[in-house]
Design a protein around this motif. Structure first.
Motif, PDB file in Angstrom:
ATOM      1  N   MET A 263      17.389  34.695  41.160  1.00  0.00           N
ATOM      2  CA  MET A 263      18.022  33.704  42.034  1.00  0.00           C
ATOM      3  C   MET A 263      18.168  34.232  43.453  1.00  0.00           C
ATOM      4  O   MET A 263      17.906  33.533  44.422  1.00  0.00           O
ATOM      5  CB  MET A 263      19.400  33.310  41.477  1.00  0.00           C
ATOM      6  CG  MET A 263      19.356  32.521  40.191  1.00  0.00           C
ATOM      7  SD  MET A 263      18.629  30.888  40.418  1.00  0.00           S
ATOM      8  CE  MET A 263      19.911  30.118  41.395  1.00  0.00           C
ATOM      9  N   LYS A 264      18.604  35.503  43.559  1.00  0.00           N
ATOM     10  CA  LYS A 264      18.771  36.080  44.888  1.00  0.00           C
ATOM     11  C   LYS A 264      17.438  36.155  45.607  1.00  0.00           C
ATOM     12  O   LYS A 264      17.338  35.913  46.816  1.00  0.00           O
ATOM     13  CB  LYS A 264      19.400  37.471  44.777  1.00  0.00           C
ATOM     14  CG  LYS A 264      19.655  38.120  46.131  1.00  0.00           C
ATOM     15  CD  LYS A 264      20.339  39.455  45.963  1.00  0.00           C
ATOM     16  CE  LYS A 264      20.575  40.089  47.336  1.00  0.00           C
ATOM     17  NZ  LYS A 264      21.221  41.416  47.215  1.00  0.00           N
ATOM     18  N   SER A 265      16.358  36.448  44.867  1.00  0.00           N
ATOM     19  CA  SER A 265      15.021  36.539  45.447  1.00  0.00           C
ATOM     20  C   SER A 265      14.598  35.197  46.021  1.00  0.00           C
ATOM     21  O   SER A 265      14.031  35.127  47.122  1.00  0.00           O
ATOM     22  CB  SER A 265      14.025  37.004  44.382  1.00  0.00           C
ATOM     23  OG  SER A 265      12.717  37.008  44.904  1.00  0.00           O
ATOM     24  N   ASP A 266      14.873  34.105  45.310  1.00  0.00           N
ATOM     25  CA  ASP A 266      14.520  32.764  45.796  1.00  0.00           C
ATOM     26  C   ASP A 266      15.315  32.410  47.052  1.00  0.00           C
ATOM     27  O   ASP A 266      14.790  31.828  48.002  1.00  0.00           O
ATOM     28  CB  ASP A 266      14.800  31.722  44.705  1.00  0.00           C
ATOM     29  CG  ASP A 266      13.836  31.851  43.528  1.00  0.00           C
ATOM     30  OD1 ASP A 266      12.759  32.444  43.727  1.00  0.00           O
ATOM     31  OD2 ASP A 266      14.170  31.356  42.437  1.00  0.00           O
ATOM     32  N   ALA A 267      16.591  32.783  47.037  1.00  0.00           N
ATOM     33  CA  ALA A 267      17.440  32.491  48.200  1.00  0.00           C
ATOM     34  C   ALA A 267      16.945  33.245  49.430  1.00  0.00           C
ATOM     35  O   ALA A 267      16.890  32.689  50.537  1.00  0.00           O
ATOM     36  CB  ALA A 267      18.888  32.863  47.889  1.00  0.00           C
ATOM     37  N   LEU A 268      16.602  34.507  49.242  1.00  0.00           N
ATOM     38  CA  LEU A 268      16.091  35.300  50.368  1.00  0.00           C
ATOM     39  C   LEU A 268      14.790  34.720  50.908  1.00  0.00           C
ATOM     40  O   LEU A 268      14.558  34.690  52.119  1.00  0.00           O
ATOM     41  CB  LEU A 268      15.868  36.749  49.913  1.00  0.00           C
ATOM     42  CG  LEU A 268      17.099  37.643  49.833  1.00  0.00           C
ATOM     43  CD1 LEU A 268      16.725  39.005  49.250  1.00  0.00           C
ATOM     44  CD2 LEU A 268      17.711  37.832  51.214  1.00  0.00           C
ATOM     45  N   LYS A 269      13.934  34.263  49.993  1.00  0.00           N
ATOM     46  CA  LYS A 269      12.650  33.690  50.415  1.00  0.00           C
ATOM     47  C   LYS A 269      12.869  32.461  51.288  1.00  0.00           C
ATOM     48  O   LYS A 269      12.201  32.283  52.313  1.00  0.00           O
ATOM     49  CB  LYS A 269      11.827  33.336  49.178  1.00  0.00           C
ATOM     50  CG  LYS A 269      10.411  32.879  49.511  1.00  0.00           C
ATOM     51  CD  LYS A 269       9.608  32.660  48.231  1.00  0.00           C
ATOM     52  CE  LYS A 269       8.175  32.212  48.586  1.00  0.00           C
ATOM     53  NZ  LYS A 269       7.376  31.989  47.363  1.00  0.00           N
ATOM     54  N   LYS A 270      13.796  31.603  50.902  1.00  0.00           N
ATOM     55  CA  LYS A 270      14.092  30.403  51.686  1.00  0.00           C
ATOM     56  C   LYS A 270      14.635  30.768  53.067  1.00  0.00           C
ATOM     57  O   LYS A 270      14.277  30.164  54.081  1.00  0.00           O
ATOM     58  CB  LYS A 270      15.105  29.531  50.944  1.00  0.00           C
ATOM     59  CG  LYS A 270      14.535  28.842  49.724  1.00  0.00           C
ATOM     60  CD  LYS A 270      15.600  27.977  49.052  1.00  0.00           C
ATOM     61  CE  LYS A 270      15.034  27.296  47.806  1.00  0.00           C
ATOM     62  NZ  LYS A 270      16.057  26.470  47.122  1.00  0.00           N
ATOM     63  N   VAL A 271      15.519  31.765  53.091  1.00  0.00           N
ATOM     64  CA  VAL A 271      16.088  32.196  54.378  1.00  0.00           C
ATOM     65  C   VAL A 271      14.994  32.759  55.278  1.00  0.00           C
ATOM     66  O   VAL A 271      14.927  32.450  56.477  1.00  0.00           O
ATOM     67  CB  VAL A 271      17.198  33.244  54.145  1.00  0.00           C
ATOM     68  CG1 VAL A 271      17.620  33.873  55.478  1.00  0.00           C
ATOM     69  CG2 VAL A 271      18.392  32.606  53.462  1.00  0.00           C
ATOM     70  N   LYS A 272      14.126  33.584  54.720  1.00  0.00           N
ATOM     71  CA  LYS A 272      13.036  34.178  55.514  1.00  0.00           C
ATOM     72  C   LYS A 272      12.130  33.094  56.091  1.00  0.00           C
ATOM     73  O   LYS A 272      11.730  33.148  57.266  1.00  0.00           O
ATOM     74  CB  LYS A 272      12.224  35.140  54.644  1.00  0.00           C
ATOM     75  CG  LYS A 272      12.946  36.410  54.242  1.00  0.00           C
ATOM     76  CD  LYS A 272      12.069  37.233  53.306  1.00  0.00           C
ATOM     77  CE  LYS A 272      12.801  38.457  52.779  1.00  0.00           C
ATOM     78  NZ  LYS A 272      11.947  39.235  51.842  1.00  0.00           N
ATOM     79  N   ASN A 273      11.773  32.119  55.253  1.00  0.00           N
ATOM     80  CA  ASN A 273      10.904  31.033  55.715  1.00  0.00           C
ATOM     81  C   ASN A 273      11.566  30.244  56.847  1.00  0.00           C
ATOM     82  O   ASN A 273      10.914  29.874  57.824  1.00  0.00           O
ATOM     83  CB  ASN A 273      10.558  30.094  54.560  1.00  0.00           C
ATOM     84  CG  ASN A 273       9.617  30.733  53.555  1.00  0.00           C
ATOM     85  OD1 ASN A 273       8.891  31.676  53.893  1.00  0.00           O
ATOM     86  ND2 ASN A 273       9.614  30.229  52.327  1.00  0.00           N
TER      87      ASN A 273
END
Length: 591
Positions: free
Chosen positions: A1-11
């Motif tokens: 879940m944290k990985s998905d959240a970080l990906k969205k923030v980076k994008n």
């Protein structure tokens, strides 16, 4: 879940192109991913770190609704003694578990000054260098006071530090591009302001106020890429249009043609946009002329658009003041254009450029107005002595002369720099064409009937007397004043005219003008050849005490008939090409 959240923030962060917006979002999003009570971003600027963004939830909760934290801008040297400075120099992240108990062997210390001033208590902190593509450290991202799951203040973990580094690294390319764009924008703005300064220098070289106003309109439009514009001058309680330009309408004309001459005025009231600006003394930026908000006193008059088929959208209107801060008029520029030629709004940069331009033009306007006032005073003095002339004769001759020259210069492909300088001098010098009449005695100057030969010879000496007024001066303007005074009665073919090739400097006032070999052709200065046509056309088409006015048609025909004898054929050709415009000017400058 944290990985998905970080990906969205980076994008999300990587898609932001504005530098300031990217800094804001980076700090906000990082604090959300790594729950922290406060944070800051510092940027490297000339061997210093300058704070650019600061957030603090605890202090914001203490504010009234709608209030924001005061932003205090400060900078400090980049040294290893500060946490952020050490981070820049070492290019390594830092995790400070307790800001007030940093081990003594560490080179950096926590500066408690901010806590003392604000009453805030800093405990834990992490600092991460912000890299750009070439490995350069752009700045530092700092988070303060990690918030635990129970809402208490705790320390940042190694995982938090790694996550912060990951986020900072993910936006390195976006940061570099946004920084480049910001620097380019600043450089462009600086370069643009420098070009405005250079224009201002050129404006100070312009002698005639009408030429100056026209040039101000041209340059203002060029600076902000505007399609159209107008300049209005204060005349008593009215605003009178001086110049109007419109690229869209001009593009429909044949080469060398100008838009129809406009002449109108209107009362200075809050009901018109220009009147409102004149009274308020403030710039007005209207994004859409057809969607002006309700509740304002001014409105847009669509009559001109309806008559011409043009569509006015954006309008930037600014007061034109002279050096003593008094109002000279109003500058209005219309329809900003983007690179595709589409009409857009005037942005804050346009406001900055035009404000700067208008402020710097104040000195040139003040000097030009003073020159005009002096010339008008001297002209009035000459007119008081000569009842055969009217005050508007001088204004019309000046206007005619500049218009004829513009067309002549187009026909002869005169370089723009030469054209601008010549027309400027001509506008002023042509007003002085009969100054020599001041030196003619009243019994001749005011004689109602025809002159005898001696009286005519004395009357003709006004050419030499006028030239003598300017003989002690050597500037290009006064040289033209001298030439026009001396030669505007010469004939192109040399068959008649005066004073001819005589020693005009030695002529003594009151004596009949001696006969001399005639000048002809291009021996006669161009400025004098132009004023000759303008002067005769005005004299024919307006009444004098000794004759009624000719019809415009008869006056035009007489000028055309005299080409090659009295007048330069090239000047007459230019005159005929713009005769309708000259007639419109004549009708607007009535006696």
């Amino acid at each position: 879940m944290k990985s998905d959240a970080l990906k969205k923030v980076k994008n999300k962060l990587s898609s932001i192109q504005d530098f300031d917006e990217l800094l804001d979002s980076l700090l906000t999003q990082t604090r959300k991913v790594i729950p922290s009570d406060a944070g800051s971003i510092y940027i490297v600027e000339e061997k210093k770190l300058t704070i650019k963004r600061a957030q603090n939830d605890t202090q914001e909760k203490q504010l009234a609704e709608g209030e924001e934290l005061p932003f205090v801008s400060f900078s400090f040297p980049i040294t290893k003694t500060s946490i952020a400075g050490y981070c820049v120099l070492s290019k390594q992240p830092l995790n400070v578990l307790d800001a007030y108990n940093i081990p003594p062997e560490k080179p950096y210390k926590f500066n408690i000054g901010t806590d003392v001033v604000t009453g805030y208590k800093t405990k834990s902190s992490i600092a991460v260098p912000l890299f750009v593509g070439d490995g350069r450290v752009l700045g530092v991202l700092q988070l303060i006071n990690r918030i635990g799951d129970d809402g208490s203040i705790t320390t940042f973990s190694d995982d938090d530090l790694e996550t912060a580094q990951d986020l900072a690294f993910s936006v390195s390319s976006a940061l570099e591009m946004a920084e480049t764009a910001a620097l380019s924008s600043a450089a462009y703005r600086g370069k643009h302001l420098q070009s405005i300064f250079e224009i201002d220098q050129k404006l100070n070289e312009i002698q005639d106020i009408d030429v100056l106003l026209e040039r101000i309109l041209t340059e203002a439009r060029r600076i902000v890429n505007a399609d159209a514009g107008s300049i209005y001058e204060v005349q008593g309680k009215n605003l009178a249009i001086k110049y109007a330009q419109n690229d869209t309408q001009s593009s429909k004309l044949n080469p060398g043609e100008k838009l129809p001459f406009l002449a109108f005025s209107f009362p200075i009231t809050e009901k018109s946009i220009s009147g409102y600006v004149a009274l308020s003394g403030e710039m007005l930026n209207i994004h859409d002329a057809y969607k002006i908000p309700e509740g304002v006193p001014y409105s847009f008059n669509p009559g001109s658009d309806a008559a011409t088929g043009y569509h006015t959208k954006s309008m930037l209107t600014i007061p034109l003041k002279i050096a003593d801060s008094s109002l000279l008029g109003v500058l209005q520029i219309i329809n900003a254009k983007n690179e595709d030629g589409e009409y857009i709004e005037f942005d804050s940069d346009a406001e900055l450029y035009i404000n700067h331009f208008a402020s710097n033009a104040a000195n040139a306007l003040g000097q030009a107005k003073s020159r005009r006032d002096l010339v008008e005073a001297m002209t009035s003095m000459a007119n008081m002595r000569d009842p055969k002339e009217t005050g508007m004769h001088v204004a019309r001759v000046s206007k005619f002369s500049v218009e004829i020259y513009d067309r002549w210069a187009f026909n002869h492909k005169t370089p723009e720099a030469d054209r601008e300088k010549f027309r400027d001098f001509l506008a002023t010098a042509s007003k002085c064409h009969d100054f020599g009449k001041i030196g003619i005695e009243d019994k001749i100057l005011k004689k109602p009937g025809r002159f005898d030969d001696d009286e005519r010879a004395i009357m003709n000496s006004h050419t030499c007397l006028g030239a003598q007024l300017f003989k002690a001066f050597s500037s290009p303007l006064f040289e033209m004043c001298k030439d026009i005074n001396l030669r505007h009665h010469e004939w192109w073919d040399g068959s008649r005219g005066y004073p001819g090739k005589l020693d005009w400097v030695s002529y003594e006032q009151g004596n009949p003008l001696p006969k001399a070999e005639a000048l002809k052709g291009e021996e006669i200065p161009l400025a004098a050849r132009i004023v000759s046509v303008a002067d005769v056309f005005d004299a024919l088409s307006h009444a004098r005490v000794y004759k009624p006015a000719w019809t415009m048609e008869d006056a035009v025909n007489e000028i055309q008939k005299s080409a090659g004898t009295q007048f330069d054929p090239g000047v007459v050709e230019a005159f005929m090409q713009i005769k309708d415009r000259l007639i419109a000017i004549s009708n607007s400058y009535g006696d």
